[in-house]
Design a protein around this motif. Structure first.
Motif, PDB file in Angstrom:
ATOM      1  N   ILE A 191       0.697  -1.100  -0.041  1.00  0.00           N
ATOM      2  CA  ILE A 191      -0.077   0.155   0.056  1.00  0.00           C
ATOM      3  C   ILE A 191       1.040   1.358  -0.001  1.00  0.00           C
ATOM      4  O   ILE A 191       0.687   2.276  -0.900  1.00  0.00           O
ATOM      5  CB  ILE A 191      -0.988   0.105   1.389  1.00  0.00           C
ATOM      6  CG1 ILE A 191      -2.146  -1.009   1.038  1.00  0.00           C
ATOM      7  CG2 ILE A 191      -1.599   1.312   1.455  1.00  0.00           C
ATOM      8  CD1 ILE A 191      -3.026  -1.023   2.249  1.00  0.00           C
ATOM      9  N   ILE A 192       1.799   1.172   0.964  1.00  0.00           N
ATOM     10  CA  ILE A 192       2.820   2.281   0.690  1.00  0.00           C
ATOM     11  C   ILE A 192       3.561   2.372  -0.411  1.00  0.00           C
ATOM     12  O   ILE A 192       3.558   3.618  -1.041  1.00  0.00           O
ATOM     13  CB  ILE A 192       3.788   2.148   2.124  1.00  0.00           C
ATOM     14  CG1 ILE A 192       2.889   2.286   3.443  1.00  0.00           C
ATOM     15  CG2 ILE A 192       4.880   3.136   1.814  1.00  0.00           C
ATOM     16  CD1 ILE A 192       4.037   2.150   4.529  1.00  0.00           C
ATOM     17  N   MET A 193       4.190   1.470  -1.219  1.00  0.00           N
ATOM     18  CA  MET A 193       4.734   1.634  -2.356  1.00  0.00           C
ATOM     19  C   MET A 193       3.718   1.983  -3.497  1.00  0.00           C
ATOM     20  O   MET A 193       4.134   2.913  -4.309  1.00  0.00           O
ATOM     21  CB  MET A 193       5.115   0.299  -2.799  1.00  0.00           C
ATOM     22  CG  MET A 193       6.077  -0.395  -1.920  1.00  0.00           C
ATOM     23  SD  MET A 193       7.855  -0.290  -2.519  1.00  0.00           S
ATOM     24  CE  MET A 193       7.923  -1.019  -3.959  1.00  0.00           C
ATOM     25  N   CYS A 194       2.417   1.749  -3.486  1.00  0.00           N
ATOM     26  CA  CYS A 194       1.615   1.990  -4.339  1.00  0.00           C
ATOM     27  C   CYS A 194       1.196   3.434  -4.196  1.00  0.00           C
ATOM     28  O   CYS A 194       1.130   4.364  -5.214  1.00  0.00           O
ATOM     29  CB  CYS A 194       0.180   1.194  -4.170  1.00  0.00           C
ATOM     30  SG  CYS A 194      -1.164   1.607  -5.199  1.00  0.00           S
ATOM     31  N   CYS A 195       0.977   3.917  -3.067  1.00  0.00           N
ATOM     32  CA  CYS A 195       0.690   5.291  -2.553  1.00  0.00           C
ATOM     33  C   CYS A 195       1.723   6.520  -3.061  1.00  0.00           C
ATOM     34  O   CYS A 195       1.676   7.271  -3.668  1.00  0.00           O
ATOM     35  CB  CYS A 195       0.714   5.630  -1.082  1.00  0.00           C
ATOM     36  SG  CYS A 195      -0.946   5.632  -0.466  1.00  0.00           S
ATOM     37  N   CYS A 242       4.941  13.768   2.892  1.00  0.00           N
ATOM     38  CA  CYS A 242       4.770  12.363   2.373  1.00  0.00           C
ATOM     39  C   CYS A 242       5.626  11.623   3.271  1.00  0.00           C
ATOM     40  O   CYS A 242       5.199  10.427   3.521  1.00  0.00           O
ATOM     41  CB  CYS A 242       5.232  12.110   0.940  1.00  0.00           C
ATOM     42  SG  CYS A 242       3.834  12.820  -0.302  1.00  0.00           S
ATOM     43  N   LEU A 243       6.896  11.814   3.420  1.00  0.00           N
ATOM     44  CA  LEU A 243       7.868  11.037   4.382  1.00  0.00           C
ATOM     45  C   LEU A 243       7.239  11.003   5.612  1.00  0.00           C
ATOM     46  O   LEU A 243       7.242   9.966   6.302  1.00  0.00           O
ATOM     47  CB  LEU A 243       9.237  11.729   4.312  1.00  0.00           C
ATOM     48  CG  LEU A 243      10.015  11.594   3.164  1.00  0.00           C
ATOM     49  CD1 LEU A 243      11.431  12.244   3.463  1.00  0.00           C
ATOM     50  CD2 LEU A 243      10.422  10.012   2.913  1.00  0.00           C
ATOM     51  N   ALA A 244       6.710  12.004   6.233  1.00  0.00           N
ATOM     52  CA  ALA A 244       6.241  12.121   7.431  1.00  0.00           C
ATOM     53  C   ALA A 244       5.100  11.191   7.737  1.00  0.00           C
ATOM     54  O   ALA A 244       4.979  10.241   8.603  1.00  0.00           O
ATOM     55  CB  ALA A 244       5.658  13.507   8.082  1.00  0.00           C
ATOM     56  N   LEU A 245       4.218  11.143   6.573  1.00  0.00           N
ATOM     57  CA  LEU A 245       3.010  10.186   6.548  1.00  0.00           C
ATOM     58  C   LEU A 245       3.589   8.833   6.468  1.00  0.00           C
ATOM     59  O   LEU A 245       2.735   7.810   7.243  1.00  0.00           O
ATOM     60  CB  LEU A 245       2.270  10.467   5.390  1.00  0.00           C
ATOM     61  CG  LEU A 245       0.737  10.378   5.190  1.00  0.00           C
ATOM     62  CD1 LEU A 245       0.071  11.186   6.208  1.00  0.00           C
ATOM     63  CD2 LEU A 245       0.081  10.484   4.063  1.00  0.00           C
ATOM     64  N   PHE A 246       4.518   8.427   5.651  1.00  0.00           N
ATOM     65  CA  PHE A 246       4.930   7.075   5.614  1.00  0.00           C
ATOM     66  C   PHE A 246       5.569   6.591   6.929  1.00  0.00           C
ATOM     67  O   PHE A 246       5.197   5.482   7.218  1.00  0.00           O
ATOM     68  CB  PHE A 246       5.813   6.932   4.415  1.00  0.00           C
ATOM     69  CG  PHE A 246       5.055   7.098   2.944  1.00  0.00           C
ATOM     70  CD1 PHE A 246       3.674   6.748   2.802  1.00  0.00           C
ATOM     71  CD2 PHE A 246       5.706   7.719   2.036  1.00  0.00           C
ATOM     72  CE1 PHE A 246       3.020   6.893   1.663  1.00  0.00           C
ATOM     73  CE2 PHE A 246       5.190   7.771   0.749  1.00  0.00           C
ATOM     74  CZ  PHE A 246       3.694   7.527   0.635  1.00  0.00           C
ATOM     75  N   LEU A 247       6.163   7.434   7.357  1.00  0.00           N
ATOM     76  CA  LEU A 247       6.976   7.040   8.584  1.00  0.00           C
ATOM     77  C   LEU A 247       5.812   6.720   9.592  1.00  0.00           C
ATOM     78  O   LEU A 247       6.048   5.700  10.228  1.00  0.00           O
ATOM     79  CB  LEU A 247       8.060   8.150   9.040  1.00  0.00           C
ATOM     80  CG  LEU A 247       9.413   8.115   8.386  1.00  0.00           C
ATOM     81  CD1 LEU A 247      10.131   8.985   8.831  1.00  0.00           C
ATOM     82  CD2 LEU A 247       9.929   6.786   8.789  1.00  0.00           C
ATOM     83  N   THR A 248       5.177   7.584   9.828  1.00  0.00           N
ATOM     84  CA  THR A 248       3.996   7.459  11.011  1.00  0.00           C
ATOM     85  C   THR A 248       3.351   6.010  10.842  1.00  0.00           C
ATOM     86  O   THR A 248       3.188   5.348  11.623  1.00  0.00           O
ATOM     87  CB  THR A 248       3.090   8.723  11.268  1.00  0.00           C
ATOM     88  OG1 THR A 248       3.095   9.114   9.961  1.00  0.00           O
ATOM     89  CG2 THR A 248       3.486   9.400  12.471  1.00  0.00           C
ATOM     90  N   LEU A 249       2.770   6.081   9.616  1.00  0.00           N
ATOM     91  CA  LEU A 249       2.269   4.824   9.161  1.00  0.00           C
ATOM     92  C   LEU A 249       2.988   3.440   9.419  1.00  0.00           C
ATOM     93  O   LEU A 249       2.582   2.490  10.341  1.00  0.00           O
ATOM     94  CB  LEU A 249       1.906   4.761   7.557  1.00  0.00           C
ATOM     95  CG  LEU A 249       0.501   3.929   7.251  1.00  0.00           C
ATOM     96  CD1 LEU A 249      -0.756   4.338   7.902  1.00  0.00           C
ATOM     97  CD2 LEU A 249       0.676   4.041   5.617  1.00  0.00           C
ATOM     98  N   ARG A 250       4.372   3.455   9.302  1.00  0.00           N
ATOM     99  CA  ARG A 250       5.106   2.337   9.363  1.00  0.00           C
ATOM    100  C   ARG A 250       5.304   2.203  10.823  1.00  0.00           C
ATOM    101  O   ARG A 250       5.426   1.094  11.483  1.00  0.00           O
ATOM    102  CB  ARG A 250       6.471   2.398   8.637  1.00  0.00           C
ATOM    103  CG  ARG A 250       6.409   2.175   7.263  1.00  0.00           C
ATOM    104  CD  ARG A 250       7.467   1.537   6.896  1.00  0.00           C
ATOM    105  NE  ARG A 250       7.549   0.065   7.374  1.00  0.00           N
ATOM    106  CZ  ARG A 250       8.194  -0.837   6.617  1.00  0.00           C
ATOM    107  NH1 ARG A 250       9.073  -0.675   5.514  1.00  0.00           N
ATOM    108  NH2 ARG A 250       8.225  -2.016   7.007  1.00  0.00           N
ATOM    109  N   ILE A 251       5.537   3.405  11.589  1.00  0.00           N
ATOM    110  CA  ILE A 251       5.885   3.179  13.097  1.00  0.00           C
ATOM    111  C   ILE A 251       4.520   2.617  13.981  1.00  0.00           C
ATOM    112  O   ILE A 251       4.617   1.697  14.623  1.00  0.00           O
ATOM    113  CB  ILE A 251       6.300   4.505  13.424  1.00  0.00           C
ATOM    114  CG1 ILE A 251       7.660   4.568  12.944  1.00  0.00           C
ATOM    115  CG2 ILE A 251       6.381   4.503  14.987  1.00  0.00           C
ATOM    116  CD1 ILE A 251       8.101   6.078  13.401  1.00  0.00           C
ATOM    117  N   LEU A 252       3.450   3.322  13.350  1.00  0.00           N
ATOM    118  CA  LEU A 252       2.249   2.938  13.896  1.00  0.00           C
ATOM    119  C   LEU A 252       1.890   1.497  14.098  1.00  0.00           C
ATOM    120  O   LEU A 252       1.542   0.906  14.965  1.00  0.00           O
ATOM    121  CB  LEU A 252       1.013   3.746  13.647  1.00  0.00           C
ATOM    122  CG  LEU A 252       0.961   4.987  14.161  1.00  0.00           C
ATOM    123  CD1 LEU A 252      -0.153   5.812  13.368  1.00  0.00           C
ATOM    124  CD2 LEU A 252       0.586   5.086  15.654  1.00  0.00           C
TER     125      LEU A 252
END
Lengths: 260, 345
Positions: A191-195, A242-252
């Motif tokens: 999903i992250i890659m697709c986004c 975008c970086l912040a968004l992906f990072l939080t998604l992964r950490i969460l």
């Protein structure tokens, strides 16, 4: 101990590549002053375009997730005639030049095609609309989700599912109790890659929808009209958000799970 | 209990043909055969995990051929354990209860009894990744039996284990079989397991069943050259028969009984062959002199290859006997075996 020349070659090639990737990015990120960044984010057009970029990419990923998961599972589990062909077709959007993607989608969604006519009768506009943007982003992002999810499913032994079935679980229960809990990390990465792929799309979108303006189109427009200096701050905001968004998604999501 | 009738399976590059099998209630039945014989496919077909081309499978009086795996009441244990890695030992074992309606107290009782038999009570909260191979396989056994299946299928459950764990799991298997009403059907190619666990067995080769019967019968009276070779009849020769004698390349061998003249093969198990330095005076009817052409170290045993005229016999002896007899390659020895050790087919 003396290192071999081979070792130094690997290290120096690595350093060159790191510099090649990081230098331009760091240069761009540090170019605009803080006051410029502040001013940029107050600009309604900028905020609107970044938000549009993020949510259309999110929608593309959601569509890929819903439609793509069953196909990814099928490809991971079954062998059938023409499987290679299907896999090749899935990878097509990756290799086609981006403007060509836009043109191809327009040729189906345009007035001269029955699908385009049907859509316009239903009141759905593709050209120059959010719908059009989402369609394009799904087209270019889908392969990344499909491949990541397929790899995830492939890494789970089919025997786990067989055992689950033999213990009384239906195929649905097996999927939700065994396969999904073991594969969701791969699916999330997909999903992250697709986004990420969707957010970076420019060439295809600009053909289908110049307006409403997604962030890359806005950056391009500012570059064309006012030059490098005015396009940089928008780019910095887009990349950082975008970086912040992906990072939080992964950490969460990766933070609070049991190590398997 | 299990009845397989005229079963045919066709997979890409693999076929099972005309499988007929009948296994009794609470029997411990073993399926033997070389790699690629189709043992796993047959197990998975019985479990409903592989599509069947034709034929029927019965459990008791019920035809289950068309039922999905979850409706069959058949559990399966694999060589690689197939534990659910995201669930604890306890969650793994109780997994099947989500899909079976059983009384809580009864489930508790069953769980405690199983944990005790497989000796896992102290590991309940662990994840599979933190278990040894033997522990993993015992979890897998407990998980399969927790739903009280009518049939338990075991696909080489001990082959991936270290030798010391193997015995521990084998004993657990034996206890579990004795303390349940479940029918066990196990695939293996380890004869120790066959001899210590099974009542009856079948030998498979190339997608067919070659022989079915009591374990003793299969080892002592192989029905075909393939089975003889497979169960360790290293000395297998083409022979012609006359009366109670067989001729193998000019060697006259006494069989001790009148043999069906249409028989074609003669076999002697290597462990039935006695090797000595001096002529052996005993009741053994077959005595020959020959020369050792090879001594092969096989771990606990040595395989001695003795050439008698044009025929080469293989015998097994211990290391102690090898030293005591002073056997070496190239020296002359005597080879003896009883007439009753000669198998004809």
């Amino acid at each position: 101990m003396r290192r071999e020349p081979f070792f130094w070659i690997t290290i120096s090639c690595g350093l060159v590549i790191m510099a090649f990737i990081l230098l331009p990015l760091i240069e761009m990120m540090t170019a605009p002053s803080l006051s410029m960044l502040k001013e940029t984010i107050k600009d309604k057009d900028v905020v609107r375009s970044i938000w549009l970029s993020i949510y259309t990419a999110g929608l593309a990923a959601l569509i890929s997730f819903v439609l793509g998961t069953p196909l990814a599972y099928l490809l991971a589990r079954r062998n059938f005639m023409g499987k290679r062909l299907v896999e090749g077709i899935i990878d097509l959007p990756i290799v086609i030049p981006h403007p060509v993607v836009g043109i191809a989608i327009l040729s189906v969604a345009g007035r001269n095609h029955w699908i385009g006519q049907l859509l316009s009768e239903l009141g759905i506009r593709v050209m120059g609309s959010v719908t059009g943007i989402v369609i394009v982003l799904t087209f270019v992002g889908m392969p990344f989700y499909l491949n990541a999810a397929k790899n995830g499913f492939e890494s789970i032994s089919p025997r786990l599912e067989k055992v689950s079935r033999s213990l009384g679980a239906s195929m649905f229960s097996t999927f939700f109790r065994i396969t999904f809990p073991l594969a969701w990390r791969s699916m999330l990465i997909g999903i992250i890659m697709c986004c990420a792929r969707a957010i970076s799309e420019f060439g295809a979108v600009v053909i289908v929808a110049y307006h409403p303006m997604i962030a890359p189109v806005l950056i391009y427009e500012r570059f064309e009209a006012y030059g490098l200096k005015y396009s940089q701050p928008v780019a910095v905001w887009l990349v950082s958000l975008c970086l912040a968004l992906f990072l939080t998604l992964r950490i969460l999501t990766l933070g609070k799970t049991r190590e398997v | 209990m299990i009845r397989v009738k005229d079963l045919n399976i066709s997979l890409p590059g693999f076929k099972l043909s005309e499988i007929n099998l009948s296994i009794g209630e609470n029997e411990f039945f073993i399926l033997m055969g070389p790699t690629g014989a189709g043992k796993t496919v047959l197990l998975e077909a019985i479990a409903g995990l592989v599509p069947v081309k034709s034929g029927t499978i019965f459990i008791g009086e019920r035809n289950i051929t068309a039922l999905p795996p979850e409706k069959r009441g058949i559990s399966i244990v694999y060589q690689d354990y197939a534990l659910f890695p995201h669930l604890t030992v306890l969650e793994n074992i109780t997994y099947g209860l989500h899909f079976h309606r059983i009384d809580k107290a009864q489930a508790e009782k069953r769980l405690n009894r199983l944990l005790e038999v497989v000796n896992l009570s102290h590991l309940k909260e662990r994840l599979p990744v933190n278990l040894s191979g033997g522990e993993k396989q015992r979890v897998s056994l407990a998980r399969a039996l927790m739903v009280e299946p009518k049939v338990l299928l075991l696909d080489e459950p001990l082959s991936a284990l270290d030798p010391n764990f193997r015995e521990e799991v084998r004993n657990a298997l034996k206890r579990l079989h004795q303390s349940s009403n479940t029918t066990f059907l196990m695939v293996t190619h380890d004869f120790v397991e066959v001899l210590s666990l099974a009542g009856r067995a079948a030998v498979m080769n190339k997608g067919r069943i070659e022989q079915t019967g009591q374990v003793k019968e299969i080892f002592e009276k192989p029905a075909s050259p393939f089975v003889a070779d497979f169960v360790g009849m290293k000395n297998l020769f083409k022979a012609s028969f006359r009366g109670i004698y067989a001729m193998v390349s000019g060697l006259k061998i006494e069989t001790g009984r009148a043999v069906d003249p249409s028989s074609q093969y003669l076999a002697v198990r290597p462990e039935d062959i006695v090797i000595s330095r001096n002529k052996f005076s005993s009741s053994m009817r077959n005595n020959y002199s020959g020369i050792i052409i090879q001594i092969d170290n096989q771990g606990f045993y040595y395989e001695i290859d003795v050439r008698i005229k044009d025929v080469s016999f293989k015998g097994l002896i211990t290391k102690g006997a090898l030293i005591e007899l002073g056997l070496e390659e190239g020296i002359p020895v005597y080879v003896s075996f009883k007439a009753s050790a000669v198998h004809v087919f």
